[in-house]
Design a protein around this motif. Structure first.
Motif, mmCIF file in Angstrom:
data_model
loop_
_atom_site.group_PDB
_atom_site.id
_atom_site.type_symbol
_atom_site.label_atom_id
_atom_site.label_comp_id
_atom_site.label_asym_id
_atom_site.label_seq_id
_atom_site.Cartn_x
_atom_site.Cartn_y
_atom_site.Cartn_z
ATOM 1 N N LEU A 1 0.867 -1.182 0.000
ATOM 2 C CA LEU A 1 0.000 0.000 0.000
ATOM 3 C C LEU A 1 0.904 1.232 0.000
ATOM 4 N N ASN A 2 1.448 1.503 -1.162
ATOM 5 C CA ASN A 2 2.389 2.602 -1.343
ATOM 6 C C ASN A 2 2.372 2.989 -2.815
ATOM 7 N N ASN A 3 3.350 3.705 -3.281
ATOM 8 C CA ASN A 3 3.337 4.156 -4.674
ATOM 9 C C ASN A 3 3.459 3.018 -5.681
ATOM 10 N N SER A 4 3.882 1.838 -5.224
ATOM 11 C CA SER A 4 3.905 0.688 -6.132
ATOM 12 C C SER A 4 2.500 0.178 -6.405
ATOM 13 N N TRP A 5 1.563 0.504 -5.520
ATOM 14 C CA TRP A 5 0.159 0.061 -5.617
ATOM 15 C C TRP A 5 0.104 -1.439 -5.935
ATOM 16 N N SER A 6 0.804 -2.226 -5.114
ATOM 17 C CA SER A 6 0.957 -3.654 -5.387
ATOM 18 C C SER A 6 0.325 -4.544 -4.334
ATOM 19 N N CYS A 7 -0.402 -3.977 -3.367
ATOM 20 C CA CYS A 7 -1.036 -4.809 -2.342
ATOM 21 C C CYS A 7 -2.113 -5.685 -2.969
ATOM 22 N N THR A 8 -2.471 -6.767 -2.308
ATOM 23 C CA THR A 8 -3.428 -7.710 -2.893
ATOM 24 C C THR A 8 -4.809 -7.097 -3.083
ATOM 25 N N ALA A 9 -5.147 -6.104 -2.283
ATOM 26 C CA ALA A 9 -6.455 -5.456 -2.432
ATOM 27 C C ALA A 9 -6.385 -4.197 -3.286
ATOM 28 N N CYS A 10 -5.217 -3.876 -3.813
ATOM 29 C CA CYS A 10 -5.060 -2.680 -4.642
ATOM 30 C C CYS A 10 -5.574 -2.959 -6.057
ATOM 31 N N SER A 11 -6.668 -2.352 -6.419
ATOM 32 C CA SER A 11 -7.310 -2.594 -7.711
ATOM 33 C C SER A 11 -6.453 -2.065 -8.858
ATOM 34 N N THR A 12 -6.208 -2.914 -9.837
ATOM 35 C CA THR A 12 -5.452 -2.486 -11.021
ATOM 36 C C THR A 12 -6.290 -1.583 -11.917
ATOM 37 N N VAL B 1 -4.584 7.894 1.744
ATOM 38 C CA VAL B 1 -4.792 9.113 0.966
ATOM 39 C C VAL B 1 -3.965 8.983 -0.319
ATOM 40 N N GLY B 2 -4.585 9.267 -1.455
ATOM 41 C CA GLY B 2 -3.860 9.146 -2.716
ATOM 42 C C GLY B 2 -4.575 9.848 -3.848
ATOM 43 N N TYR B 3 -3.938 9.849 -5.008
ATOM 44 C CA TYR B 3 -4.464 10.560 -6.180
ATOM 45 C C TYR B 3 -4.802 9.569 -7.290
ATOM 46 N N ASN B 4 -6.038 9.641 -7.785
ATOM 47 C CA ASN B 4 -6.486 8.836 -8.918
ATOM 48 C C ASN B 4 -6.421 9.714 -10.166
ATOM 49 N N ARG B 5 -5.426 9.443 -11.009
ATOM 50 C CA ARG B 5 -5.210 10.283 -12.196
ATOM 51 C C ARG B 5 -6.334 10.137 -13.218
ATOM 52 N N LYS B 6 -6.847 8.927 -13.363
ATOM 53 C CA LYS B 6 -7.888 8.683 -14.374
ATOM 54 C C LYS B 6 -9.112 9.550 -14.136
ATOM 55 N N HIS B 7 -9.489 9.711 -12.867
ATOM 56 C CA HIS B 7 -10.680 10.501 -12.530
ATOM 57 C C HIS B 7 -10.336 11.873 -11.970
ATOM 58 N N ASN B 8 -9.039 12.166 -11.868
ATOM 59 C CA ASN B 8 -8.590 13.461 -11.356
ATOM 60 C C ASN B 8 -9.213 13.765 -9.996
ATOM 61 N N VAL B 9 -9.040 12.816 -9.071
ATOM 62 C CA VAL B 9 -9.691 12.924 -7.764
ATOM 63 C C VAL B 9 -8.728 12.474 -6.666
ATOM 64 N N ILE B 10 -8.795 13.126 -5.522
ATOM 65 C CA ILE B 10 -8.057 12.688 -4.336
ATOM 66 C C ILE B 10 -8.970 11.792 -3.515
ATOM 67 N N VAL B 11 -8.430 10.685 -3.036
ATOM 68 C CA VAL B 11 -9.185 9.705 -2.267
ATOM 69 C C VAL B 11 -8.715 9.703 -0.821
ATOM 70 N N VAL B 12 -9.678 9.728 0.101
ATOM 71 C CA VAL B 12 -9.387 9.593 1.531
ATOM 72 C C VAL B 12 -10.229 8.423 2.040
ATOM 73 N N ALA B 13 -9.591 7.313 2.380
ATOM 74 C CA ALA B 13 -10.299 6.107 2.829
ATOM 75 C C ALA B 13 -9.863 5.747 4.237
ATOM 76 N N LEU B 14 -10.798 5.789 5.169
ATOM 77 C CA LEU B 14 -10.501 5.523 6.577
ATOM 78 C C LEU B 14 -10.726 4.051 6.889
ATOM 79 N N ARG B 15 -9.697 3.418 7.417
ATOM 80 C CA ARG B 15 -9.741 1.972 7.683
ATOM 81 C C ARG B 15 -10.632 1.646 8.876
ATOM 82 N N GLY B 16 -11.266 0.506 8.796
ATOM 83 C CA GLY B 16 -12.038 0.005 9.925
ATOM 84 C C GLY B 16 -11.153 -0.643 10.962
#
Length: 270
Positions: A21-32, A51-66
């Motif tokens: 879960l980093n800039n490699s975006w290689s975790c098993t739950a990281c959607s390709t 927190v990260g940037y989705n270039r395809k949709h030009n959006v910043i994502v903030v996802a809070l873990r349970g």
């Protein structure tokens, strides 16, 4: 499709930087299909936010873990203590607004790190126009308090970013009815969706008998509608008896760990 977009990052937020879960975006739950770049993982007091940037949709994502320990956390919810929302009157709520003390402490621990991360990514992508905030379980409760503070007394600043409608999953009750009513004013209908999967026990907690009350708007998936099938957009009360509030509290947590046919815990493949 909007709910699934948010759920993508809810699942990834359960991973760790060490697991990809980093800039490699290689975790098993990281959607390709929906990769993030400029990934920042905020960790504090045992809590975590992606927190990260989705270039395809030009959006910043903030996802809070349970919570990582679901069973223990459910037990804790049964004894949740309410406290006055700090500076409630100044924020536009009445002095009767109360929220779960544990949720408030968890949110406060992450606020500065989330603010710094959003500011840093926005500096890298000033052309970005939108922000998506989401969460599952404890993360959903924290999203409520994070955005309540942002709207009424900007502890979190999203700059010029437009906030997309919120989708949370398995959200517990956050505060009392005064808080729920206040959230209705801040987030009118079609601006906040609490997705609930059938017998998920967490939305039943903390209990109504303890003075807690849900904010709107619930979207309840019955068991037959596990995937994209049968669901009901519940009424504006927050406690629609035709939805999850009308079912018995279950001790089975399977429904809490799966949403829209996807596992959302333990960094499982999405």
């Amino acid at each position: 499709s909007d709910a699934l977009f948010s759920l993508t990052y809810v699942a990834a937020s359960q991973c760790t930087p060490e697991s990809g879960l980093n800039n490699s975006w290689s975790c098993t739950a990281c959607s390709t299909k929906e990769p993030l770049e400029n990934v920042i993982v905020v960790q504090e007091s045992g809590h975590q936010t992606l927190v990260g940037y989705n270039r395809k949709h030009n959006v910043i994502v903030v996802a809070l873990r349970g919570s990582l320990s679901i069973q223990d956390w459910i037990s804790d919810l049964k004894a949740a203590v309410m406290v006055n929302l700090p500076n409630a009157v100044a924020k536009g709520c009445t002095n009767e607004c109360q929220v779960a003390e544990g949720f408030l402490e968890s949110t406060s621990s992450l606020q500065l790190g989330i603010q710094q991360s959003v500011t840093k990514i926005l500096a890298l992508h000033p052309e970005c126009q939108e922000v998506v905030v989401t969460g599952h379980s404890l993360g959903a409760a924290m999203a409520s308090l994070l955005l309540a503070n942002n709207t009424a007394a900007p502890a979190i600043s999203f700059g010029h970013l437009v906030r997309r409608p919120i989708y949370t999953f398995g959200q517990p009750r956050v505060g009392n009815k005064a808080y729920a009513n206040w959230m209705r004013k801040i987030f009118p209908k079609n601006d906040w969706y609490r997705v609930v999967h059938h017998d998920d026990p967490v939305p039943h907690l903390p209990t109504a008998s303890m003075g807690y009350y849900h904010q709107e708007t619930e979207v309840w998936y019955s068991e037959s509608g596990l995937g994209l099938g049968q669901y009901e957009v519940c009424n504006s009360s927050g406690e629609d008896g035709q939805c999850s509030a009308g079912t018995m509290l279950s001790g089975e947590i399977t429904d809490h760990l799966t949403y829209l046919t996807h596992p959302v815990n333990n960094c499982k493949p999405f």
